[in-house]
Design an enzyme around this catalytic site. Structure first.
Site, PDB file in Angstrom:
ATOM      1  N   CYS A   1       0.032   1.385  -2.601  1.00  0.00           N
ATOM      2  CA  CYS A   1       0.358   0.972  -3.974  1.00  0.00           C
ATOM      3  C   CYS A   1      -0.431  -0.251  -4.481  1.00  0.00           C
ATOM      4  CB  CYS A   1       1.853   0.727  -4.126  1.00  0.00           C
ATOM      5  SG  CYS A   1       2.884   1.432  -2.872  1.00  0.00           S
TER       6      CYS A   1
ATOM      7  N   GLN B   1      -0.867   9.764   3.695  1.00  0.00           N
ATOM      8  CA  GLN B   1       0.018  10.192   2.614  1.00  0.00           C
ATOM      9  C   GLN B   1      -0.748  11.009   1.575  1.00  0.00           C
ATOM     10  OE1 GLN B   1       1.289   6.215   1.368  1.00  0.00           O
ATOM     11  NE2 GLN B   1       3.363   6.688   2.064  1.00  0.00           N
TER      12      GLN B   1
ATOM     13  N   ASP C   1      -0.685  10.564  -1.445  1.00  0.00           N
ATOM     14  CA  ASP C   1      -0.142   9.530  -2.319  1.00  0.00           C
ATOM     15  C   ASP C   1      -0.677   9.669  -3.742  1.00  0.00           C
ATOM     16  OD1 ASP C   1       1.470   7.427  -2.824  1.00  0.00           O
ATOM     17  OD2 ASP C   1       0.370   5.960  -1.645  1.00  0.00           O
TER      18      ASP C   1
ATOM     19  N   HIS D   1      -0.228   7.557  -7.815  1.00  0.00           N
ATOM     20  CA  HIS D   1       0.433   6.587  -8.688  1.00  0.00           C
ATOM     21  C   HIS D   1       0.046   6.889 -10.127  1.00  0.00           C
ATOM     22  CE1 HIS D   1       0.602   4.504  -4.794  1.00  0.00           C
ATOM     23  NE2 HIS D   1       1.767   4.086  -5.249  1.00  0.00           N
TER      24      HIS D   1
ATOM     25  N   HIS E   1       5.417   5.773  -8.376  1.00  0.00           N
ATOM     26  CA  HIS E   1       4.976   6.122  -7.030  1.00  0.00           C
ATOM     27  C   HIS E   1       5.434   7.556  -6.767  1.00  0.00           C
ATOM     28  CE1 HIS E   1       4.789   1.671  -5.984  1.00  0.00           C
ATOM     29  NE2 HIS E   1       5.610   1.682  -7.023  1.00  0.00           N
TER      30      HIS E   1
END
Length: 641
Positions: A339, A386, A388, A390, A516
């Site tokens: 993040c 991850q 991931d 955002h 997130h």
């Protein structure tokens, strides 16, 4: 004298204080036999507790979720009672309820074995059959401490000393055995009928690796013997599907002590990983995610600014280097999450409201220090990647971003074979950042997005992150087990801490909302879930080897090798097994390897320029040309995806 209102709104009046058990008996003998506890004005109490004031009362039985938890907790006490009878020197630590059962941490001079568990369980059943009463005694803190000092229970003494003065302390008497607990517990052993001790492991006192190691005994308990047998059958199937066992059998990955919690991916395992990654990337591209990559090692200054240094430092891998050999130490950390780095990418250049939403994704490699006792194959590791992402957006865009993410997640999960998943909406916790107005808007946006998609969901009050509400997505696998994988969290705090700004339509600068989000959670854990869900027999499009080509004799070796090369050029993960073994042996071997398609070539196939195709499970698909097989497999893969 108490006036008691029951769930059906009926009212019962009594001329003196009365226990929950006695109220149940007043309602009916059948209910009285099934009662394990009560809920007075929404609070769980022991069935032996007196009611002396007007209240709302619910009777709790073993068939209620709270009742089953009470039975499981009482089974932990029953285990301790039985253990102390067999091993009087055993010292008891803690014995909480967990999913599907309970455990108890103990200190004992000897290491318990599976045979010991059989003996202890037998004693538990003998004790339960006596149907003895469990007697609750409310005591002072001083008496609790003295009781366990006298009984040589140092762990219980420590726990008693740590209880705040204002809390009620209850001792539960199981004949000669005494335990301490908040309760409630069953008032009689007749309720404990279907239980089993499962396994033994190690655990640190209070979960701290600096403390001494204890033995942890796991058990399970159910309302009746049928439910217990169903659970044990499921566990047997789960053992067959254990990803660690299948990982070895299918030659996918391994772990070793030189890198605890870090995965060594083998070629076949990495093929699964790569196919999954390509699939996720393709799906995210459809939703306008821009893939980035950020450093794995970052100076502590960024972690201090983000707040992770204070709150997460003990789980971070930290390094110190002598910068340019100038005796100037620089402290860095392997990133435990992506993040803060994504905010740094957002902060390069001034963003406009027209740039939002900005969706950044990264297959981010992260490292977190997990205690060695918690590591569990692919399910709990120290190094992981991850999927991931955002999303930087305005408050008004949260609802639409929620809707799009759920659509993306639903598409991915269904393709991977998970048609059923649960959604949990976690709302504002007591300790939180941000204004009530912002929380109202964020929670409403998440909830409306779920409602607009006509999806069922559960609200988990007060379980949101301190920086914003969140959605958790829980998969249901082939054995009915829950796996929390996907997440979607609205964050109003980190952009402010790291000074992320965008220019609004009024030319003023604002902090964006940072969402997130992850679909898989981590590749490692999700692949573990996939292996267990499919029992290792992954869909053809995910299988590490999609087609294995088998020759019957050496005469077909070159033919089979050429076929393998042709399949590879067509984008199919193919391999040829040219070992000098009987064809029946090779078929059996690759069936155990759960290969989707076995292509068998003898003299006839070589002369006809064909292949005999056998599908996983033994289905004979007959003889076909290699072009027809390529078309069939490509069509099968495309339909699945």
């Amino acid at each position: 004298m108490p006036q008691i209102t029951l769930p059906d709104k009926s009212i019962r009046e009594f001329d003196q204080p009365i226990t929950v058990d006695e109220v149940a008996k007043d309602i009916g003998s059948g209910l009285a036999k099934a009662t394990v506890a009560g809920k007075v004005n929404g609070n769980l109490v022991d069935a032996s507790d007196l009611i002396s004031e007007d209240c709302n009362l619910e009777i709790v039985t073993i068939n209620d979720p709270e009742g089953l938890e009470i039975v499981r907790h009482s089974c932990a006490h029953l285990f301790a009672h039985a253990l102390k009878q067999i091993h009087p020197t055993a010292q008891m630590a803690i014995g909480p309820v967990i999913k599907d059962g309970f455990y108890y941490d103990i200190k004992l001079d000897k290491s318990l074995s599976d045979d010991d568990l059989v003996e202890i369980e037998k004693r538990m059943k003998q004790l339960a059959k006596t149907k003895y009463d469990v007697v609750k005694e409310v005591v002072t803190k001083e008496k609790a401490v003295n009781t366990f000092e006298e009984r040589n229970e140092p762990f219980k003494v420590t726990l008693a000393q740590e209880i705040p003065e204002e809390e009620i302390i209850a001792l539960y008497h199981h004949e000669e055995y005494i335990d301490m607990c908040r309760g409630p517990h069953v008032t009689n052993m007749r309720h404990l009928k279907a239980f089993k001790l499962m396994r033994i492991s190690g655990a640190y006192w209070k979960g701290n690796s600096k403390n001494e190691m204890l033995q942890r005994i796991y058990g399970t308990a159910w309302p009746n013997s049928k439910d217990l047998e169903d659970y044990l059958t499921q566990q047997e199937e789960a053992e067959k599907r254990d990803h660690r066992k299948l990982g070895r059998q299918l030659d996918l990955f391994h772990f070793q002590e030189e890198a605890p919690g870090m995965v060594f991916w083998h070629p076949k395992g990495w093929a699964i990983y790569s196919a999954l990654k390509d699939f996720i990337k393709t799906k995210q591209d459809e939703y306008d995610y821009q893939e980035i990559n950020t450093p794995q090692i970052v100076d502590r200054k960024l972690w201090e600014a983000s707040g992770h240094w204070d709150k997460y430092r003990e789980n971070m891998f930290i390094t110190e280097i002598d910068e340019d050999h100038a005796n100037e130490k620089r402290t860095n950390a392997l990133k435990p999450m992506n993040c803060p780095c994504h905010v740094q990418v957002f902060n390069q250049g001034l963003r406009s409201y027209r740039d939002l939403p900005l969706r950044l994704s990264e297959f981010g490699s992260c490292h977190r220090y997990e205690a060695s006792g918690t590591l569990h194959g692919l399910m709990r590791v120290r190094g992981f990647t991850q999927d991931d992402g955002h999303i930087f957006c305005t408050e008004d865009q949260i609802q639409d971003e929620t809707r799009q993410f759920i659509e993306l997640l639903s598409d991915i999960y269904s393709t991977l074979g998970f048609d059923n998943f649960e959604i949990k909406l976690s709302t504002r916790p007591e300790v939180r950042a941000g204004s009530e107005e912002v929380w109202d808007k964020a929670e409403l946006a998440l909830e409306n997005a779920i409602k607009n998609l006509n999806l069922p969901y559960e609200i988990v009050e007060g379980d949101g992150a301190f920086y914003g509400p969140k959605l958790d997505f829980v998969l249901i696998d082939a054995l009915g087990r829950d796996w929390q994988c996907g997440t979607f969290q609205a964050d109003f705090i980190l952009p402010e801490r790291l000074d992320a700004k965008f220019v609004g339509s009024d030319s003023e600068r604002y902090n964006p909302v940072m969402i997130h989000r992850a679909v898989l959670g981590s590749f490692e854990r999700f692949i573990g879930v996939l292996i267990e869900h499919y029992g290792g027999a992954l869909p053809a499009w995910l299988s590490p080897i999609q087609a294995e080509i088998l020759n019957i004799t050496d005469k077909q070796a070159d033919y089979c090798q050429n076929l393998a090369n042709l399949l590879k050029k067509s984008g199919i993960r193919a391999h040829s097994d040219l070992r000098n073994e009987k064809i029946t042996y090779k078929i059996r071997d690759h069936s155990l390897q759960k290969t989707p398609f076995l292509l068998i070539a003898g003299n006839r196939e070589m002369e006809n320029n064909t292949i005999s195709v056998r599908a996983r499970g033994g289905e004979d698909l007959g003889e076909m040309s290699i072009d027809d097989f390529i078309h069939m497999l490509q069509q099968t893969v495309q339909e699945k995806k």
